[in-house]
Scaffold this motif. Structure first.
Motif, PDB file in Angstrom:
ATOM      1  N   LEU A 119      -0.517 -19.367  -6.330  1.00 45.87           N
ATOM      2  CA  LEU A 119      -0.366 -20.767  -5.910  1.00 45.87           C
ATOM      3  C   LEU A 119       1.087 -21.206  -6.101  1.00 45.87           C
ATOM      4  CD1 LEU A 119      -1.559 -23.557  -5.141  1.00 45.87           C
ATOM      5  CD2 LEU A 119      -2.048 -23.894  -7.567  1.00 45.87           C
ATOM      6  N   LEU A 120       1.660 -20.843  -7.233  1.00 47.41           N
ATOM      7  CA  LEU A 120       3.035 -21.277  -7.522  1.00 47.41           C
ATOM      8  C   LEU A 120       4.033 -20.631  -6.557  1.00 47.41           C
ATOM      9  CD1 LEU A 120       2.973 -21.352 -11.439  1.00 47.41           C
ATOM     10  CD2 LEU A 120       2.474 -23.184  -9.828  1.00 47.41           C
ATOM     11  N   ASP A 121       3.778 -19.377  -6.154  1.00 50.68           N
ATOM     12  CA  ASP A 121       4.669 -18.733  -5.165  1.00 50.68           C
ATOM     13  C   ASP A 121       4.765 -19.595  -3.907  1.00 50.68           C
ATOM     14  OD1 ASP A 121       4.762 -16.559  -6.887  1.00 50.68           O
ATOM     15  OD2 ASP A 121       3.309 -15.375  -5.740  1.00 50.68           O
ATOM     16  N   ASP A 122       3.623 -20.124  -3.484  1.00 52.98           N
ATOM     17  CA  ASP A 122       3.614 -20.922  -2.254  1.00 52.98           C
ATOM     18  C   ASP A 122       4.290 -22.280  -2.466  1.00 52.98           C
ATOM     19  OD1 ASP A 122       2.416 -18.837  -1.023  1.00 52.98           O
ATOM     20  OD2 ASP A 122       0.519 -19.850  -0.561  1.00 52.98           O
ATOM     21  N   ILE A 123       4.039 -22.891  -3.624  1.00 53.52           N
ATOM     22  CA  ILE A 123       4.710 -24.167  -3.917  1.00 53.52           C
ATOM     23  C   ILE A 123       6.218 -23.967  -3.934  1.00 53.52           C
ATOM     24  CG2 ILE A 123       5.087 -25.920  -5.724  1.00 53.52           C
ATOM     25  CD1 ILE A 123       2.083 -25.607  -6.412  1.00 53.52           C
ATOM     26  N   LEU A 124       6.653 -22.830  -4.454  1.00 53.15           N
ATOM     27  CA  LEU A 124       8.091 -22.538  -4.533  1.00 53.15           C
ATOM     28  C   LEU A 124       8.680 -22.165  -3.161  1.00 53.15           C
ATOM     29  CD1 LEU A 124       7.913 -20.589  -7.894  1.00 53.15           C
ATOM     30  CD2 LEU A 124       9.243 -22.687  -7.537  1.00 53.15           C
ATOM     31  N   GLY A 125       7.807 -21.980  -2.189  1.00 62.53           N
ATOM     32  CA  GLY A 125       8.294 -21.754  -0.814  1.00 62.53           C
ATOM     33  C   GLY A 125       8.761 -20.338  -0.536  1.00 62.53           C
ATOM     34  N   ALA A 126       8.292 -19.375  -1.354  1.00 62.98           N
ATOM     35  CA  ALA A 126       8.702 -17.985  -1.118  1.00 62.98           C
ATOM     36  C   ALA A 126       8.055 -17.455   0.162  1.00 62.98           C
ATOM     37  CB  ALA A 126       8.271 -17.121  -2.302  1.00 62.98           C
ATOM     38  N   ASP A 127       8.710 -16.470   0.760  1.00 57.27           N
ATOM     39  CA  ASP A 127       8.135 -15.772   1.909  1.00 57.27           C
ATOM     40  C   ASP A 127       7.224 -14.679   1.337  1.00 57.27           C
ATOM     41  OD1 ASP A 127       7.616 -14.525   4.282  1.00 57.27           O
ATOM     42  OD2 ASP A 127       9.584 -13.538   4.418  1.00 57.27           O
ATOM     43  N   VAL A 128       5.919 -14.949   1.319  1.00 58.70           N
ATOM     44  CA  VAL A 128       4.966 -14.020   0.688  1.00 58.70           C
ATOM     45  C   VAL A 128       4.376 -13.092   1.738  1.00 58.70           C
ATOM     46  CG1 VAL A 128       2.775 -13.850  -0.569  1.00 58.70           C
ATOM     47  CG2 VAL A 128       4.412 -15.649  -1.155  1.00 58.70           C
ATOM     48  N   LYS A 129       4.460 -11.791   1.464  1.00 60.57           N
ATOM     49  CA  LYS A 129       3.841 -10.797   2.351  1.00 60.57           C
ATOM     50  C   LYS A 129       2.891  -9.974   1.500  1.00 60.57           C
ATOM     51  CE  LYS A 129       7.996 -10.351   5.201  1.00 60.57           C
ATOM     52  NZ  LYS A 129       7.538 -11.120   6.354  1.00 60.57           N
ATOM     53  N   ILE A 130       1.645  -9.875   1.936  1.00 62.19           N
ATOM     54  CA  ILE A 130       0.674  -9.097   1.164  1.00 62.19           C
ATOM     55  C   ILE A 130       0.419  -7.781   1.890  1.00 62.19           C
ATOM     56  CG2 ILE A 130      -1.669  -9.067   0.213  1.00 62.19           C
ATOM     57  CD1 ILE A 130      -1.412 -12.183   0.036  1.00 62.19           C
ATOM     58  N   ILE A 131       0.644  -6.672   1.202  1.00 67.50           N
ATOM     59  CA  ILE A 131       0.450  -5.364   1.831  1.00 67.50           C
ATOM     60  C   ILE A 131      -1.038  -5.211   2.154  1.00 67.50           C
ATOM     61  CG2 ILE A 131       0.715  -2.864   1.573  1.00 67.50           C
ATOM     62  CD1 ILE A 131       2.963  -3.326  -0.376  1.00 67.50           C
ATOM     63  N   PRO A 132      -1.382  -5.008   3.433  1.00 66.17           N
ATOM     64  CA  PRO A 132      -2.809  -4.908   3.788  1.00 66.17           C
ATOM     65  C   PRO A 132      -3.441  -3.687   3.126  1.00 66.17           C
ATOM     66  CG  PRO A 132      -1.405  -5.025   5.763  1.00 66.17           C
ATOM     67  CD  PRO A 132      -0.498  -4.829   4.587  1.00 66.17           C
ATOM     68  N   PRO A 133      -4.732  -3.796   2.749  1.00 68.26           N
ATOM     69  CA  PRO A 133      -5.405  -2.673   2.098  1.00 68.26           C
ATOM     70  C   PRO A 133      -5.283  -1.397   2.946  1.00 68.26           C
ATOM     71  CG  PRO A 133      -6.867  -4.601   2.310  1.00 68.26           C
ATOM     72  CD  PRO A 133      -5.591  -4.951   2.989  1.00 68.26           C
ATOM     73  N   GLY A 134      -4.953  -0.311   2.316  1.00 68.69           N
ATOM     74  CA  GLY A 134      -4.873   0.978   3.019  1.00 68.69           C
ATOM     75  C   GLY A 134      -3.551   1.203   3.739  1.00 68.69           C
ATOM     76  N   ALA A 135      -2.685   0.189   3.791  1.00 69.19           N
ATOM     77  CA  ALA A 135      -1.411   0.342   4.506  1.00 69.19           C
ATOM     78  C   ALA A 135      -0.455   1.214   3.699  1.00 69.19           C
ATOM     79  CB  ALA A 135      -0.784  -1.024   4.761  1.00 69.19           C
ATOM     80  N   ASP A 136       0.501   1.818   4.391  1.00 71.54           N
ATOM     81  CA  ASP A 136       1.527   2.633   3.737  1.00 71.54           C
ATOM     82  C   ASP A 136       2.572   1.675   3.140  1.00 71.54           C
ATOM     83  OD1 ASP A 136       3.821   4.047   3.172  1.00 71.54           O
ATOM     84  OD2 ASP A 136       3.665   5.362   4.927  1.00 71.54           O
ATOM     85  N   ALA A 137       2.587   1.590   1.793  1.00 68.22           N
ATOM     86  CA  ALA A 137       3.455   0.602   1.130  1.00 68.22           C
ATOM     87  C   ALA A 137       4.927   0.866   1.454  1.00 68.22           C
ATOM     88  CB  ALA A 137       3.224   0.629  -0.378  1.00 68.22           C
ATOM     89  N   GLY A 138       5.319   2.145   1.485  1.00 71.34           N
ATOM     90  CA  GLY A 138       6.717   2.498   1.770  1.00 71.34           C
ATOM     91  C   GLY A 138       7.138   1.983   3.142  1.00 71.34           C
ATOM     92  N   ALA A 139       6.276   2.224   4.132  1.00 71.29           N
ATOM     93  CA  ALA A 139       6.587   1.792   5.508  1.00 71.29           C
ATOM     94  C   ALA A 139       6.628   0.266   5.563  1.00 71.29           C
ATOM     95  CB  ALA A 139       5.535   2.340   6.467  1.00 71.29           C
ATOM     96  N   PHE A 140       5.744  -0.386   4.827  1.00 69.35           N
ATOM     97  CA  PHE A 140       5.695  -1.853   4.814  1.00 69.35           C
ATOM     98  C   PHE A 140       7.006  -2.430   4.262  1.00 69.35           C
ATOM     99  CE2 PHE A 140       4.407  -6.065   3.426  1.00 69.35           C
ATOM    100  CZ  PHE A 140       3.542  -6.474   4.426  1.00 69.35           C
ATOM    101  N   PHE A 141       7.499  -1.801   3.198  1.00 71.92           N
ATOM    102  CA  PHE A 141       8.782  -2.239   2.616  1.00 71.92           C
ATOM    103  C   PHE A 141       9.923  -2.061   3.601  1.00 71.92           C
ATOM    104  CE2 PHE A 141       6.971  -2.289  -1.643  1.00 71.92           C
ATOM    105  CZ  PHE A 141       7.611  -3.422  -2.117  1.00 71.92           C
ATOM    106  N   LYS A 142       9.941  -0.873   4.224  1.00 66.80           N
ATOM    107  CA  LYS A 142      11.029  -0.563   5.174  1.00 66.80           C
ATOM    108  C   LYS A 142      11.062  -1.618   6.268  1.00 66.80           C
ATOM    109  CE  LYS A 142      12.348   4.239   5.586  1.00 66.80           C
ATOM    110  NZ  LYS A 142      11.828   5.517   6.036  1.00 66.80           N
ATOM    111  N   GLN A 143       9.875  -1.932   6.787  1.00 66.73           N
ATOM    112  CA  GLN A 143       9.789  -2.917   7.871  1.00 66.73           C
ATOM    113  C   GLN A 143      10.253  -4.294   7.392  1.00 66.73           C
ATOM    114  OE1 GLN A 143       5.853  -3.290   9.564  1.00 66.73           O
ATOM    115  NE2 GLN A 143       6.517  -5.188  10.603  1.00 66.73           N
ATOM    116  N   THR A 144       9.862  -4.664   6.175  1.00 69.75           N
ATOM    117  CA  THR A 144      10.273  -5.967   5.628  1.00 69.75           C
ATOM    118  C   THR A 144      11.793  -6.041   5.509  1.00 69.75           C
ATOM    119  OG1 THR A 144       8.206  -6.126   4.399  1.00 69.75           O
ATOM    120  CG2 THR A 144      10.000  -7.516   3.638  1.00 69.75           C
TER     121      THR A 144
END
Ligand SMILES: Cc1ncc(COP(=O)(O)O)c(C=O)c1O
Length: 338
Positions: A119-144
């Protein structure tokens, strides 16, 4: 003596020194054999709920600014205190924060996905990205990272917990603060106990001991990892590289002291000992711990005291590393009446 930390870029964020209090009522509750108990209140660092990450972020944000970065990217669990503190620190420094969060804790109770730090992340206005279940975390980071760069921005990446050499400098500096306070109060021989997870806090404290050789011994309670030997080796390496950055002696191998019986089934999953510890400290001292780190850390601390492990050690200091917002995410463990 010149300040060994002045050589490093640092962005002021924390209210320092944090208070050092005595826990007389907790001591009384533990019986006559309990040594004097103190608590170092790094939950009171002041930045958006406080906690140990503020001290690390002073050096991490300092380095990001020195490198000309305008966006801080970090990662952690959905209830990461480090992510929440990073979002706040970025705001205070006029930077942007991207939080890549991992749905990694098998906990379905309470308000885990929508309250507490999330909740606080959203109040602080951060750009929150949640890695979808089963996704390749490395590829997700690279894309971000690619998306940030494509937007013309320059990213500074800091791993989970901010546990790099740069982040650990914050706890080497904390060690000096704590050792000097204890010496001034005649408690130089005390032992310092804290919850240890990604390891930057412990590595920094252990490296900082070279600056105050008569200071307290450091004792970590593992609240995260199931691979005990590797955890000790990893923290030892980080302590050594932090000492090297500071230009002080490499800590001896036996300086990494970790207690392992208190993670429970997994990181972030509540244990009965954690619940007992959180309630006992709240009800004796009026101090709020957290369910993931300091609650399990305190459970370990209490267990070692009750076992008599610290009987010869004189005063004991628990380092409160923060995390209180996490209590709201785990409301189901604590709410007694509706
Ligand atoms: C409240 C709290 N205490 C302790 C820790 C452990 O610190 P470290 O990751 O440096 O071991 C963390 C890390 O996230 C934390 O959030």
């Amino acid at each position: 003596m010149s300040d060994p930390f002045s050589a490093f870029p640092r962005f002021p964020l924390a209210h320092l020194p944090t208070p050092l209090g005595e826990m007389k009522r907790l001591r009384a509750a533990l019986g006559p054999a309990c040594p004097p108990l103190f608590i170092k209140r790094d939950d009171c660092t002041g930045l958006a709920g406080g906690g140990n990450k503020t001290r690390k972020l002073e050096f991490l944000i300092g380095e990001a600014i020195a490198e000309g970065c305008d966006t801080i990217v970090t990662t952690g669990a959905l209830q990461s205190n480090h992510a929440r503190q990073t979002a706040a620190a970025a705001n205070a420094a006029g930077l942007r924060a991207t939080l890549v969060l991992m749905d990694m804790v098998p906990y379905e109770g309470g308000a885990y996905r929508r309250s507490g730090n999330r909740l606080l992340d959203d109040i602080l206005g951060a750009d929150v990205k949640i890695i979808p279940p089963g996704a390749d975390a490395g590829a997700f980071f690279k894309q971000t990272m690619a998306e940030i760069e494509a937007g013309g921005r320059k990213a500074y990446f800091t791993p989970a917990g901010g546990s790099t050499v740069t982040g650990s400098l914050g706890y080497a500096a904390a060690y000096v603060e704590i050792a000097d306070e204890l010496a001034a109060r005649g408690l130089a021989g005390a032992r310092l106990v804290h919850a240890s997870s990604s390891g930057g806090t412990q590595a920094g404290l252990v490296a900082g001991r070279a600056l105050r050789p008569g200071g307290p011994a450091v004792h970590g309670i593992n609240v995260y990892r199931l691979d005990a030997d590797k955890m000790e080796a990893d923290i030892g390496k980080l302590a050594a590289t932090t000492a090297e950055r500071l230009g002080v002696a490499t800590p001896p191998a036996d300086a990494i002291v970790l207690e392992h019986g208190f993670v429970g089934p997994r990181y972030g999953v509540p244990t009965p000992e954690m619940i007992e510890a959180v309630e006992l400290v709240a009800r004796t001292e009026g101090i709020l711990l957290d369910p993931v780190y300091t609650g399990k850390g305190m459970a370990g601390f209490l267990s070692l005291i009750r076992r008599g492990d610290f009987a010869q050690d004189g005063a004991l200091v628990f380092l409160h590393t923060g995390g209180m917002p996490g209590l709201f995410a785990y409301e189901g463990e604590f709410l007694r009446k509706i």
